[in-house]
Structures are given as C-alpha cells and as structure tokens.
Design a protein around this motif. Structure first.
Motif, PDB file in Angstrom:
ATOM      1  N   UNK A 149      60.498  59.465  61.935  1.00 48.26           N
ATOM      2  CA  UNK A 149      60.061  58.613  63.050  1.00 48.26           C
ATOM      3  C   UNK A 149      59.043  57.587  62.557  1.00 48.26           C
ATOM      4  N   UNK A 150      58.241  57.971  61.568  1.00 46.02           N
ATOM      5  CA  UNK A 150      57.293  57.003  60.981  1.00 46.02           C
ATOM      6  C   UNK A 150      58.078  55.878  60.314  1.00 46.02           C
ATOM      7  N   UNK A 151      59.066  56.293  59.516  1.00 46.21           N
ATOM      8  CA  UNK A 151      59.865  55.305  58.788  1.00 46.21           C
ATOM      9  C   UNK A 151      60.529  54.312  59.755  1.00 46.21           C
ATOM     10  N   UNK A 168      58.548  62.719  59.843  1.00 48.42           N
ATOM     11  CA  UNK A 168      58.563  61.750  58.742  1.00 48.42           C
ATOM     12  C   UNK A 168      59.493  60.564  59.024  1.00 48.42           C
ATOM     13  N   UNK A 221      66.221  56.071  52.538  1.00 45.85           N
ATOM     14  CA  UNK A 221      65.032  56.920  52.498  1.00 45.85           C
ATOM     15  C   UNK A 221      65.135  58.073  53.497  1.00 45.85           C
ATOM     16  N   UNK A 252      64.696  41.312  58.803  1.00 51.46           N
ATOM     17  CA  UNK A 252      63.741  40.207  58.769  1.00 51.46           C
ATOM     18  C   UNK A 252      64.340  38.920  59.319  1.00 51.46           C
ATOM     19  N   UNK A 253      65.572  39.005  59.800  1.00 46.36           N
ATOM     20  CA  UNK A 253      66.213  37.825  60.397  1.00 46.36           C
ATOM     21  C   UNK A 253      66.468  36.722  59.394  1.00 46.36           C
ATOM     22  N   UNK A 254      66.795  37.107  58.167  1.00 46.68           N
ATOM     23  CA  UNK A 254      66.937  36.086  57.122  1.00 46.68           C
ATOM     24  C   UNK A 254      68.323  35.470  57.043  1.00 46.68           C
ATOM     25  N   UNK A 265      59.712  53.718  62.934  1.00 48.15           N
ATOM     26  CA  UNK A 265      58.789  52.917  63.744  1.00 48.15           C
ATOM     27  C   UNK A 265      58.150  51.793  62.927  1.00 48.15           C
ATOM     28  N   UNK A 266      58.118  51.941  61.627  1.00 47.64           N
ATOM     29  CA  UNK A 266      57.631  50.826  60.795  1.00 47.64           C
ATOM     30  C   UNK A 266      58.494  49.582  60.996  1.00 47.64           C
ATOM     31  N   UNK A 267      59.748  49.809  61.305  1.00 50.29           N
ATOM     32  CA  UNK A 267      60.674  48.676  61.458  1.00 50.29           C
ATOM     33  C   UNK A 267      60.694  48.085  62.854  1.00 50.29           C
ATOM     34  N   UNK A 268      59.999  48.745  63.763  1.00 51.90           N
ATOM     35  CA  UNK A 268      60.099  48.262  65.152  1.00 51.90           C
ATOM     36  C   UNK A 268      59.215  47.041  65.376  1.00 51.90           C
ATOM     37  N   UNK A 282      67.373  45.589  54.965  1.00 54.65           N
ATOM     38  CA  UNK A 282      65.976  45.147  54.947  1.00 54.65           C
ATOM     39  C   UNK A 282      65.896  43.653  55.259  1.00 54.65           C
ATOM     40  N   UNK A 283      66.770  42.881  54.635  1.00 55.06           N
ATOM     41  CA  UNK A 283      66.765  41.429  54.851  1.00 55.06           C
ATOM     42  C   UNK A 283      67.261  41.082  56.260  1.00 55.06           C
TER      43      UNK A 283
END
Lengths: 294, 579
Positions: free
Chosen positions: B572-574, B570, B541, B233-235, B576-579, B229-230
């Motif tokens: 693909x939604x998950x 389901x 998930x 976000x390019x952290x 695509x949220x990250x795209x 996740x981090x």
C-alpha cells in the motif's frame, strides 16, 4: 581634503571587500541558490518533458499523498522521540563521566565505538539481534516470552530508536563533556560557597551555560535522525513495514520513479519545515542563553 | 529501392555460404561501386588499416583489428579515385554507432549472409570462436538509405536480433523515415544478452537523463515496468488520434482485448506488439465446463476431490520453477497466487487489498502440502530415475495423472498446437487459467512497450514506425486471422477423421502423423486469445515483496494472515507513492 581621502579609502575598502566576496557569492549561487531555484521550478511544472506550469498542484497532490503523509508522520514521530532522548541521555552520561568514577576513559571509548563501525556491519549485527529468530527473540523465548517480528511489526520503531541512540549518544556526549569543561570554575565555586545544591547548580548554572551546546546537539541529532533512512533501508529495503517508512524512503523511491515534481515539492516543503524548526530553536536559544553568552 | 545484398549472391538459397565459395555477382558489385552504392572501407575506428586501405579490395565487411574478416576481397579492382569511403558498421549502427562489441572481440569470421537492406546488412558470426555462440547481427552500410529521409529515433534498453531486424525491415519498408536506434545498454557500457530478461535499471537511468535534458528519443521502447513509470508521469502522447486518422492503422486492426488492456483513462500512451499469454488448462472431464478461469475456491474444491494418486499440477510444466516432481507448497502457492497477486491491486486507484480471503485461503491451502525439500527433487535423482520420472511427468496430463498443465500462447502457431497435443491429447480441455477473482486466469506479458513522448518533434514519423511494428506483431488482428485461415486451409486439405495431422519437422499441420489438433481446438485457441483480459502493466516491486513475504509463510515463519497483513502494509505504501 583629509575627509575626501578617508572617503576614497573607505570606498576602496568596500570595493575590495566586495571583490573578495565574489568567489563565495558565486560558489553559493552555483552550489546552493541555483540548484534550489531549479528544485523550486521543478516543483511547479507538470513534468520535465512538457514543462507545463501547474502552480501549486504538485504541492496539493503531495499533501494529499498517503505515502508522503505516512512518511512525514513516521519521521516526525521518530524524531520527536529519538532526538530529545539522544540529547538528554548524552547530557546525563556527560555529567556522569564528568565525575571521578573508575573506568571513565573506558566508558568514553565504549560510547564512541559505534561511530567507528561501518553502517553495513552495524546493520548486520542488528539484523542478527532483531531478526524473527534473532538473539533478542531467543532470549525472550528462553524466559517464556513470545517472539516478536521486530522489523515487520509496529514495534519496528523501537529497534530504530535504539539503533539511533546507540549510534549517536557517544558523539553527543563528547560535545557535552567539552561544553561542561568550559563552564567557568569561579561561577561553580561561588555557587558552592553560597550553599547551592547539586540540582540547583545543574539546572541554574550548568544548563544555562550549556544551552548553546544543547541547541547545537539538538540540531545535529535532528539532522542525524533524518539519516536513519540508511540503516532502515539496509535492514528492510525500499518498502519497509508501515511504521518504518521514513521521509527519505519517500524521497528515494520518488526519485527512482522519475517523479521529480513530487520529489521537488517534497524537498521544498521539507526545507520550509526545517527552516521553521531551526528558527524556533534559535529564538529559544536566544531567549534562554543570551544572558550567559553576554 | 535500396539494394538487397541477396542481389550480390545469385546462388543464395538460404543456407549460410562460406564467403570464399560464395557465388558473388562481381558484375553487380562493380555496377554498385560505379553507382557509389557500395563503397570502400577506410582506415577508421574498428577497421584494420593494412587489410583494407593497402589492399584496397574490400567492399563489404570490416571489423576491428582483433577480428578476422571476410570481404569481397579480390573481386573488384580498387578505384581509389572514384570510390567513396565506406564503412560497414555494426548492429546498432544501423543506427550509426560503432561495431557492437560481441561481434568483433572474438577472432571469429564474419560472414556476409544476407541483406544490405535499407542500408543494413546481416552478419553471421561463424564458429571461429567455439566459446562464443553463433549469433547474427545487423549492420548498416554507411549512411545509405538515410538520404532524403526524416530521422526518427527509437530508444531501446537493448538491441537484440529481433529488434534490429524489425528496425531494418521498417527502414526497408518505406522511404519517408529513417529509424535510428539509441541503444541504452551500449551507452551504459553493458553487454547484455539477446533476451529481455535483464534488469534495465542502468539503461533506464540513462534514458531518464536524456528525457530531463530534452533529448528523449521519438519512440521509447522499454520493458513494462519502466514504461509504466513513464506513463504515470504523463510523458507519452495519446496514440488513439493517430489511429482515428484515415489511411493508416486503425483501432480495428488490433485485437480488441489487447487494445483495451493498454488503454488508460481513454488514452493509449503505450502499446506492446508481441504478447505472450501464460495460462493453464485441464481436461474438461475433470473440471467441468464451468471451470474456465476458475476461482481459488473452485480450484481448491476440485483439487481436494481428485482421485488417489493424481497430482494437481503437471510437474513437467511447473518443474522449471522449483525442480520438484511432486505437488509441494512452493509450486502450489506459485500457481495459486500468480494471478491473485495482480487481482489484489487496483492500479486505477493505486490501492490494494491483500487481506482478501482468497489470498489467505490460497496460502493456507498451499501450506497443506509438503515443502519442496521433502518431495522428490530433480537434482537428487540419478540419470535413469530422472529419465523415468521426467517421462512420467511429461505424460502425466495425457495419462490422467495430473490435473493442470501450464500453457504458453503467442498465437495460433505450431508451438501451441504441439504443446496442447502433447499434454492433453485429443481430450477436450478447459482453460482454467491461474486461480483469479475477476474471471481472468491468464497472465499476459509483453517484453517491450512502445510509446511516443510528448516532446517528440516527429510524432507522425514515430507513429508510422510504431504502427508498422504493430502490424507485424501478434497483437495485429490480421496476423491472428491469417494464422487461423492458414490452419483452416491446411485442415481442409488434409482432414483425417476430423483431425488435422501435424508435421513438426515441416512445421505444417497437414502432413505426416503423430501430432494431432482438432478444428475445435483451433477455434478454442482463437477465441481464447481474443477474450483474455490483458493487463500489461505491473509493478515488479510488488511481485518481489509478495515473493519475499510468501517465502516466510512457506518457511513456517509466519501465518498466512500475518503475511497478508505485511504485504498489504508494504504494497500500500508503494502504490500510494504513485497516487
């Protein structure tokens, strides 16, 4: 001399009124303006660590994001169907219950009861009804129909529209009943004396007087339509079947993923859309209801 | 150099000493006291007043009032005028925090068994409280060791014995930096176990708040899901430039496949130091030489042509998953889908293709087996039956009664050799892995990933610590080569009929009898570890969604095709949220 005193008095009044406004202004600033400003700022930076300014990149990424587009489309579709239905059906019921029909108060209680049931229990009942082996499918099979997996198919939106209507019609109906009772009796009596029919009275008198309430109920229903996320989330979780994925899912999941930039951009965009919708509604209300209000 | 507590115990041999009998070097203690290296306890948080200040004779251990304690009471006369205040803190205090609760809540004895090392001491909780498991904790001794060093902070979801030891070891290994841990499980008020199997949602939430408020640690060490996740976000900063600088850890010091696995768009935002490879193996005589990392089709084809009475899965290794002793749709689907689930996801593009025919055929093939409730279940067996079935299951691979067995690899250690020997004997084996579509049947797991946030003001120090962790971990090429060379040396000295004997008691490969491993197998393992395709990043998930939908199929509630469609919808939604 008198005028000078008057001027001083007005200035004093002005200062006093501004002083009285300060707590409200500070409150609005702290609780609304500043947070919104922070959200806007977050929407134009790369991430909270580097805080690099990226202009409208987050907005561009957002509008190209498939999940956001899907969520926006589903939410718009849901609201476009359910909100007018909630208004029209509630109005119809209010008009019906305005008449002298037997069991009027029982009906009123019946329509209001969904408001009193906690969401979690409601969801449980709806799960029992619309599960793959739920009551609805059992009844359908009894009559030779094919079972449908309501919550995991394209028919999912039917379930949540029904749930939304079931939950909101009662409250809207009460608002309409209150508004109907406020329509001037003399106006209705004159119309009756003039030989106006029931339809004419409804469309040309009642509806005109009801227009501010219709607007209010419409806005209320619109806001409530965005809250359907809660029920959908409890029914199907973070990632439901395609057609049940709403804007609030997107927001919630984006928040969980620490993607505050995308979340902020979505929030700002959403706020702008809501402002436009509200403005359009207010203009319409102004056009159609102004003469009645005056 | 910092003082090692072993210095205080001249007779220390590695056994846990009862402190009362401990052969303490009193002169040495006095010397340390006079040098102000050891200091007296004081009445403070977690320290019993009466027993310390009034007696004034404790030097090493302190716990809160409810805890019994052992110190070096009576060994040294108090020197109130000269002694400085001294508190031995708890595990996470190596990191300047108070006692870790489990160490002090029970009225257990705290025994000093080793190591004031770089300002840390190892405490062993004795069996004073029978309900509490024995556990070891590291504790720091005041701020000794920090002087003159630059502090580097490391944020961990939880500190267990291994991570505490690693931190202490690092602090002892050099004198430039002082690694200080931020324990997020302690911050969240949770008491977590020593394993990394818990969900760290609360801890991650606290970390997020620290990041947002600009208080991110210099190193973040969390589980793969949260780290991903981090990373998205390019952290994190790129660690390759550090590796490319001369004098330190270089790219060639890390197993190339591991390094490649962590690389994202030419950058190295995070890295794990301890891999676990989960794979599966079968005797070559059943699957042929070409079956390494087999596909679903090859798996099904082989499974369908098995002789009568032979199981597909060695249920000893797959038993823990569902408790059933025979092939059933649950364990077959688990085996067939574990890797395919990953193969259907394109993390670079944030897309997925669960409508892939191999996914559907794997599910459909699983459905040709009975449900686990209709096969022999461990829970339903009586003691004697259970024993005999357990034995049968345990030796099923060895006796050619089962085709595939699960294999777990963390290096060329004794475990791997024993495991393969006990399951496959001397026969040649092929690492068929879990059926895959990309020719990579192994699943690699890392408990912790390390990343250096862009916001860190001490990136060099952070990299120094991370590079130390890497060099100590099994991703290090040197560690694997050392294991390999050790095995070779052992082989040379005790070769017997081209076999190497394995003595599990002594944990060596060259004495005793009963456990055998061939040189070919050592080579095979050595090569396999280095050719496994490492995919450390995963979406927990997605796994949950797949499990949920697959259960519907296995329960007969929908077809494989319908499930694939739902999973696709389901997931693909998950993604695509990250795209």
């Amino acid at each position: 001399m008198i005028s000078l005193k008057g001027k001083c008095g007005r200035r004093g009044e002005k200062i006093f009124s501004y002083a009285c406004l300060i707590p409200s202004i500070v409150g609005v600033l702290i609780f609304f303006v500043v947070p919104f400003g922070i959200v806007v700022r977050y929407s134009v930076i790369k991430n909270p660590v580097t805080k690099e300014y990226v202009g409208l990149d987050n907005y561009k990424a957002l509008v190209h994001n498939t999940a956001f587009r899907k969520a926006a489309r589903n939410t718009a579709m849901f609201s476009a169907i359910s909100v007018p239905l909630a208004v029209v059906l509630a109005l119809g019921l209010a008009v019906l219950l305005e008449r002298k029909i037997p069991g009027k108060s029982a009906f009123r209680t019946f329509f209001l009861s969904p408001l009193m049931v906690p969401t979690a229990s409601v969801v449980l009942v709806w799960q029992v009804l619309f599960h793959n082996h739920g009551t609805v499918n059992q009844v359908a099979e009894m009559f030779g129909g094919e079972p449908v997996d309501w919550l995991k198919s394209t028919k999912g939106q039917v379930v949540i529209i029904l749930m939304f209507l079931w939950k909101n019609i009662g409250y809207n109906m009460i608002l309409f009943m209150a508004a109907l009772s406020n329509i001037p009796r003399d106006m209705m009596e004159v119309a009756e004396l003039e030989g106006a029919g029931a339809w004419y009275k409804f469309f040309h008198i009642k509806l005109r007087y009801l227009s501010p309430t219709i607007l209010f109920v419409f806005i209320l229903s619109l806001i409530n339509s965005f809250k359907i996320f809660r029920e959908v989330y409890l029914l199907t979780g973070n990632y439901p079947y395609d057609k049940l994925y709403m804007l609030q899912h997107f927001m919630n999941n984006t928040f969980n993923k620490l993607d505050y930039q995308k979340l902020s951009a979505a929030a700002v965009l959403f706020a702008l859309v809501m402002i436009v919708i509200m403005a359009v509604l207010l203009i319409l209300e102004n056009i159609f209801g102004k003469d009645v209000e005056n | 150099m910092k003082h090692n507590i072993y210095d205080l115990f001249s007779g220390y041999t590695g056994e846990l000493p009862e402190l009362k009998d401990c052969p303490c070097d009193t002169e040495r203690i006095k010397q340390l006291v006079s040098q102000k290296k050891l200091k007296r306890t004081r009445n403070g948080a977690g320290v019993p007043a009466a027993d310390t200040r009034e007696q004034g004779k404790m030097f090493s251990m302190a716990a809160e009032k409810s805890a019994a304690y052992h110190g070096l009471t009576g060994l040294v006369e108090p020197e109130p005028e000269t002694d400085e205040i001294y508190i031995l803190k708890g595990v996470d205090s190596n990191m300047k925090k108070n006692w870790r609760k489990p160490a002090v809540t029970a009225a257990a004895c705290l025994l000093l068994v080793g190591g004031v090392i770089g300002g840390a001491a190892l405490l062993k909780k004795s069996s004073g409280n029978s309900s509490a498991p024995e556990d070891s904790y590291y504790a720091s001794v005041a701020d000794e060791g920090e002087e003159g060093r630059r502090t580097v902070t490391i944020g961990l979801a939880n500190i267990n014995e291994a991570s505490a030891k690693l931190i202490s070891d690092y602090n002892r290994s050099q004198e430039d930096y002082w690694l200080e841990a931020v324990n997020y499980s302690q911050k969240s008020g949770r008491t977590l176990g020593s394993s990394y199997t818990d969900s760290y949602a609360e801890e991650f939430s606290l970390l997020q708040r620290d990041i947002i408020s600009g208080n991110a640690p210099d190193i973040i060490a969390f589980d793969t899901d949260n780290m991903f996740t981090l990373i998205n976000k390019g952290m994190f900063c790129d660690m390759f430039p550090f590796m490319d600088e001369p004098g330190g850890l270089e790219r060639v010091d890390i197993l190339p496949n591991m390094l490649e696995g962590f690389e994202i768009d030419g950058r190295l935002p995070a890295i794990g130091t301890e891999y676990r490879i989960y794979t599966a193996a079968a005797k070559t005589k059943f699957v042929g030489n070409s079956a390494e990392n087999w596909t679903v089709d090859k798996f099904i084809e082989t499974a369908e042509s098995l002789p009568e009475g032979m199981h597909i899965l060695n249920n000893a290794s797959f038993l823990s998953w569902n408790g059933a002793y025979q092939d059933n749709r649950q364990n077959i689907s688990y085996y067939a889908l574990l890797k395919l689930m990953n193969d259907c996801v394109d993390r670079a593009e944030n897309t997925c293709n669960f409508s892939d025919p191999s996914m559907i055929s794997a599910l459909e093939y699983s459905m040709s087996f009975p449900d686990k409730s209709n096969v022999l279940n461990a829970a339903e067996l009586s003691g004697g039956e259970l024993d005999s079935y357990s034995m049968a299951a345990q030796w099923a691979l060895l006796n050619d009664r089962a085709l595939v067995g699960g294999v777990y690899i963390t290096g060329l250690g004794s475990y791997e050799g024993q495991q393969l020997w006990s399951e496959f004997g001397e026969d040649d084996l092929t690492f068929v892995g879990y059926p895959s579509s990309d020719g990579n049947g192994a699943v690699t797991e890392f408990q912790l990933l390390y990343g250096i946030p862009e916001s860190s003001s001490n990136k060099e120090g952070a990299w120094d610590a991370v590079s130390y962790f890497i060099s100590e971990g099994n991703v290090s090429k040197a560690v694997l080569d050392k294991q390999y060379n050790t095995r070779l040396t052992e082989k040379d000295s005790c070769i017997y009929s081209k076999r190497i004997s394995w003595d599990s008691a002594k944990n060596t490969m060259c004495s005793g009898s009963g456990r055998l491993i061939t040189q070919e197998r050592i080579d095979q393992l050595y090569n396999y570890i280095q050719t496994v395709k490492v995919e450390p990043y995963s979406y927990g998930e997605i796994d949950e969604i797949i499990k949920e939908e697959v259960n519907y199929v296995l329960g007969g509630d929908c077809t494989a095709k319908q499930a694939a469609e739902r999973i696709q919808s389901r997931c693909s939604i998950l993604l695509s949220e990250n795209s």
